[in-house]
Design an enzyme around this catalytic site. Structure first.
Site, PDB file in Angstrom:
ATOM      1  N   GLU A 121      76.057  30.670 104.515  1.00 53.37           N
ATOM      2  CA  GLU A 121      75.382  31.950 104.770  1.00 53.37           C
ATOM      3  C   GLU A 121      74.082  31.733 105.546  1.00 53.37           C
ATOM      4  OE1 GLU A 121      76.671  34.927 101.260  1.00 53.37           O
ATOM      5  OE2 GLU A 121      75.475  33.216 100.578  1.00 53.37           O
TER       6      GLU A 121
ATOM      7  N   LYS B  37      69.710  17.334  95.394  1.00 50.90           N
ATOM      8  CA  LYS B  37      70.518  18.504  95.020  1.00 50.90           C
ATOM      9  C   LYS B  37      71.463  18.906  96.154  1.00 50.90           C
ATOM     10  CE  LYS B  37      68.692  20.126  91.000  1.00 50.90           C
ATOM     11  NZ  LYS B  37      69.443  20.673  89.859  1.00 50.90           N
TER      12      LYS B  37
ATOM     13  N   GLU C  41      83.119  30.572  96.132  1.00 50.79           N
ATOM     14  CA  GLU C  41      82.780  31.613  95.165  1.00 50.79           C
ATOM     15  C   GLU C  41      84.015  32.157  94.448  1.00 50.79           C
ATOM     16  OE1 GLU C  41      79.344  31.424  98.008  1.00 50.79           O
ATOM     17  OE2 GLU C  41      81.527  31.291  98.149  1.00 50.79           O
TER      18      GLU C  41
END
Length: 258
Positions: free
Chosen positions: A115, A28, A135
């Site tokens: 982040e 992933k 985003e």
């Protein structure tokens, strides 16, 4: 904290006083699901006894491609608020925890991956590293602390560019902007070398750097100077500090050099 208590997406190895914690979802691109984020919170809330530094690494070619979009279920505003605050709480445990963290960056350091990286105390980037905050192109806004931490590293104007345009920074551009402290051919080896140096510091000094320094930097100057004086007095008054200074004065400790 033991390996048995960690989710499958986190892998722990101990090397004396240095713990190596690896994101382990390479299929992933190490996207962060809730189990991984909660595992990070649990680990940094109670790191293994005797550990004095942590290397945060990742299995595979990528550090983390961000939020696992498979978990981006439909939430109402309150549920979305709670989810974002869960990420904040977990990464705060890392940033304001008891052990210094050196992150090894490679491949994708994107969205939530950036982040997470921004919460680490030291960042070592390999040549394959690239950074992005996509985003804006997905109709979202950052929710894991980027709007607080990333501008402190690169300035709000650069983060604005990344979010408005989808700009991707490569390893050298990110390093020049301030996203990494070191550029290394082998990030893990370099991070381990740094972690061992950090682990050899006085625990009181490391505590002061992690707990006092960020608060001093955020305080007004008068309060900052007072906190600095108090922390300096506590550190210099310790038995270990006195022994280390005595060793230096007796020429049993090395001098600073290039």
């Amino acid at each position: 904290m033991t390996t048995a208590l960690l989710p499958p997406s986190l892998r722990l190895d101990l090397h004396d006083e240095v713990a190596v914690l690896r994101l382990s979802r390479p299929e992933k691109r190490n996207a962060l699901d809730d189990a991984t984020v909660l595992g990070l919170e649990a680990f940094f809330g109670a790191p293994p006894s005797g550990v004095k530094a942590v290397v945060l690494d990742a299995v595979g070619e990528h550090f983390s491609a961000g939020l696992d979009l498979a978990e981006l279920t439909e939430r109402d505003a309150f549920e979305g608020l709670a989810h974002s605050m869960m990420w904040h709480r977990a990464f705060e445990r890392l940033e304001r925890g008891h052990v210094p963290v050196v992150a090894v960056l490679k491949g994708a350091v994107v969205g939530g991956g950036l982040e997470l990286a921004a919460a680490a105390h030291i960042r070592v980037a390999e040549a394959s590293t690239f950074y992005a905050l996509p985003e804006g192109q997905r109709g979202l806004f950052v929710g894991g602390g980027a709007s607080v931490r990333v501008p402190r590293l690169i300035g709000a104007h650069r983060m604005t560019d990344m979010m408005l345009t989808g700009r991707v920074l490569d390893a050298d551009e990110g390093h020049a902007a301030g996203l990494s402290h070191y550029r290394a051919e082998n990030g893990f080896e370099h991070a381990m070398e740094l972690a061992r140096k950090i682990a050899a510091n006085s625990p009181i000094t490391n505590f002061a750097v992690l707990q006092a320094l960020p608060r001093i930097a955020e305080a007004n100057p008068a309060e900052g100077y007072l906190m600095e004086a108090l922390m300096a007095a506590v550190a210099s008054g310790s038995t270990e500090a006195k022994e280390r200074m005595r060793a230096f004065l007796d020429k049993r400790a090395g001098k600073v050099g290039r």
